[in-house]
Design a protein around this motif. Structure first.
Motif, PDB file in Angstrom:
ATOM      1  N   LEU A 157      47.545  35.056  47.690  1.00 16.53           N
ATOM      2  CA  LEU A 157      47.130  35.922  46.581  1.00 16.53           C
ATOM      3  C   LEU A 157      46.177  37.021  47.055  1.00 16.53           C
ATOM      4  O   LEU A 157      45.871  37.932  46.304  1.00 16.53           O
ATOM      5  N   ASP A 158      45.719  36.940  48.298  1.00 15.66           N
ATOM      6  CA  ASP A 158      44.744  37.869  48.887  1.00 15.66           C
ATOM      7  C   ASP A 158      43.384  37.738  48.211  1.00 15.66           C
ATOM      8  O   ASP A 158      42.687  38.722  47.971  1.00 15.66           O
ATOM      9  N   CYS A 159      43.005  36.512  47.903  1.00 19.97           N
ATOM     10  CA  CYS A 159      41.689  36.258  47.311  1.00 19.97           C
ATOM     11  C   CYS A 159      40.591  36.611  48.313  1.00 19.97           C
ATOM     12  O   CYS A 159      40.815  36.594  49.519  1.00 19.97           O
ATOM     13  N   PHE A 160      39.435  36.918  47.794  1.00 18.83           N
ATOM     14  CA  PHE A 160      38.276  37.260  48.606  1.00 18.83           C
ATOM     15  C   PHE A 160      37.497  35.983  48.911  1.00 18.83           C
ATOM     16  O   PHE A 160      37.118  35.256  47.998  1.00 18.83           O
ATOM     17  N   LEU A 161      37.281  35.711  50.177  1.00 14.24           N
ATOM     18  CA  LEU A 161      36.531  34.528  50.576  1.00 14.24           C
ATOM     19  C   LEU A 161      35.046  34.846  50.483  1.00 14.24           C
ATOM     20  O   LEU A 161      34.508  35.597  51.290  1.00 14.24           O
ATOM     21  N   LEU A 162      34.402  34.318  49.462  1.00 15.77           N
ATOM     22  CA  LEU A 162      32.969  34.549  49.252  1.00 15.77           C
ATOM     23  C   LEU A 162      32.148  33.683  50.205  1.00 15.77           C
ATOM     24  O   LEU A 162      31.192  34.131  50.814  1.00 15.77           O
ATOM     25  N   GLN A 163      32.515  32.431  50.303  1.00 17.17           N
ATOM     26  CA  GLN A 163      31.948  31.499  51.276  1.00 17.17           C
ATOM     27  C   GLN A 163      32.932  30.354  51.390  1.00 17.17           C
ATOM     28  O   GLN A 163      33.894  30.279  50.637  1.00 17.17           O
ATOM     29  N   ARG A 164      32.700  29.479  52.332  1.00 16.28           N
ATOM     30  CA  ARG A 164      33.644  28.391  52.569  1.00 16.28           C
ATOM     31  C   ARG A 164      33.968  27.664  51.265  1.00 16.28           C
ATOM     32  O   ARG A 164      33.070  27.202  50.561  1.00 16.28           O
ATOM     33  N   SER A 165      35.244  27.604  50.931  1.00 15.05           N
ATOM     34  CA  SER A 165      35.754  26.923  49.731  1.00 15.05           C
ATOM     35  C   SER A 165      35.409  27.624  48.423  1.00 15.05           C
ATOM     36  O   SER A 165      35.552  27.031  47.357  1.00 15.05           O
ATOM     37  N   TYR A 187      36.482  31.147  46.573  1.00 12.00           N
ATOM     38  CA  TYR A 187      37.320  32.338  46.609  1.00 12.00           C
ATOM     39  C   TYR A 187      37.206  33.087  45.294  1.00 12.00           C
ATOM     40  O   TYR A 187      37.038  32.477  44.240  1.00 12.00           O
ATOM     41  N   LEU A 188      37.351  34.415  45.376  1.00 10.79           N
ATOM     42  CA  LEU A 188      37.302  35.261  44.179  1.00 10.79           C
ATOM     43  C   LEU A 188      38.601  36.049  44.059  1.00 10.79           C
ATOM     44  O   LEU A 188      39.200  36.451  45.063  1.00 10.79           O
ATOM     45  N   TYR A 189      38.986  36.262  42.816  1.00  8.42           N
ATOM     46  CA  TYR A 189      40.186  37.052  42.530  1.00  8.42           C
ATOM     47  C   TYR A 189      39.953  37.759  41.201  1.00  8.42           C
ATOM     48  O   TYR A 189      39.552  37.109  40.231  1.00  8.42           O
ATOM     49  N   PRO A 190      40.177  39.063  41.125  1.00  5.59           N
ATOM     50  CA  PRO A 190      39.824  39.801  39.908  1.00  5.59           C
ATOM     51  C   PRO A 190      40.846  39.711  38.779  1.00  5.59           C
ATOM     52  O   PRO A 190      40.675  40.342  37.737  1.00  5.59           O
ATOM     53  N   TYR A 191      41.886  38.933  38.964  1.00  4.04           N
ATOM     54  CA  TYR A 191      42.950  38.841  37.957  1.00  4.04           C
ATOM     55  C   TYR A 191      43.209  37.374  37.599  1.00  4.04           C
ATOM     56  O   TYR A 191      42.889  36.473  38.365  1.00  4.04           O
ATOM     57  N   GLU A 192      43.825  37.155  36.490  1.00  2.00           N
ATOM     58  CA  GLU A 192      44.166  35.798  36.043  1.00  2.00           C
ATOM     59  C   GLU A 192      45.106  35.144  37.066  1.00  2.00           C
ATOM     60  O   GLU A 192      46.123  35.725  37.440  1.00  2.00           O
ATOM     61  N   MET A 241      33.488  43.025  47.556  1.00  2.00           N
ATOM     62  CA  MET A 241      34.588  42.405  46.816  1.00  2.00           C
ATOM     63  C   MET A 241      35.455  43.461  46.154  1.00  2.00           C
ATOM     64  O   MET A 241      36.681  43.397  46.202  1.00  2.00           O
ATOM     65  N   LYS A 242      34.825  44.429  45.520  1.00  2.00           N
ATOM     66  CA  LYS A 242      35.579  45.508  44.870  1.00  2.00           C
ATOM     67  C   LYS A 242      36.379  46.308  45.897  1.00  2.00           C
ATOM     68  O   LYS A 242      37.517  46.676  45.641  1.00  2.00           O
ATOM     69  N   ALA A 243      35.791  46.546  47.038  1.00  3.79           N
ATOM     70  CA  ALA A 243      36.497  47.284  48.086  1.00  3.79           C
ATOM     71  C   ALA A 243      37.723  46.484  48.572  1.00  3.79           C
ATOM     72  O   ALA A 243      38.784  47.056  48.805  1.00  3.79           O
ATOM     73  N   HIS A 244      37.572  45.180  48.698  1.00  3.95           N
ATOM     74  CA  HIS A 244      38.671  44.309  49.122  1.00  3.95           C
ATOM     75  C   HIS A 244      39.887  44.463  48.214  1.00  3.95           C
ATOM     76  O   HIS A 244      41.019  44.467  48.675  1.00  3.95           O
ATOM     77  N   PHE A 245      39.638  44.622  46.941  1.00  5.55           N
ATOM     78  CA  PHE A 245      40.715  44.732  45.951  1.00  5.55           C
ATOM     79  C   PHE A 245      40.992  46.176  45.552  1.00  5.55           C
ATOM     80  O   PHE A 245      41.714  46.426  44.582  1.00  5.55           O
ATOM     81  N   SER A 246      40.411  47.129  46.272  1.00  5.75           N
ATOM     82  CA  SER A 246      40.585  48.565  45.983  1.00  5.75           C
ATOM     83  C   SER A 246      40.205  48.898  44.558  1.00  5.75           C
ATOM     84  O   SER A 246      40.900  49.632  43.856  1.00  5.75           O
TER      85      SER A 246
END
Length: 76
Positions: free
Chosen positions: A22-30, A32-37, A69-74
């Motif tokens: 899904l190309d989630c953003f790894l914030l720290q081990r285990s 993950y962030l994703y800006p969509y449902e 994080m925002k940059a990761h997801f453009s």
């Protein structure tokens, strides 16, 4: 957010694979962030491997220092 034990390594790897797919953003081990449902996709894997008690799905409305994080997801 998850903390799947080593004894359930296959489940942990499957979940990590899906999060990376899904190309989630790894914030720290285990964590993950994703800006969509994406609850349906995560729930499918979690139920299949029966690891519900090790996984938490959060909906976060605000987070500090979010530029990377925002940059990761453009999203900038």
């Amino acid at each position: 957010i998850f903390d799947i034990p080593e004894s359930r390594r296959g489940a942990r790897r499957a979940l990590q694979w899906k999060l990376r797919d899904l190309d989630c953003f790894l914030l720290q081990r285990s964590v993950y962030l994703y800006p969509y449902e994406c609850k349906k996709e995560i729930t499918t894997i979690v139920k299949y491997f029966d690891v519900q008690k090790y996984v938490r799905y959060l909906i976060v409305t605000e987070i500090d220092n979010e530029t990377a994080m925002k940059a990761h997801f453009s999203l900038l």
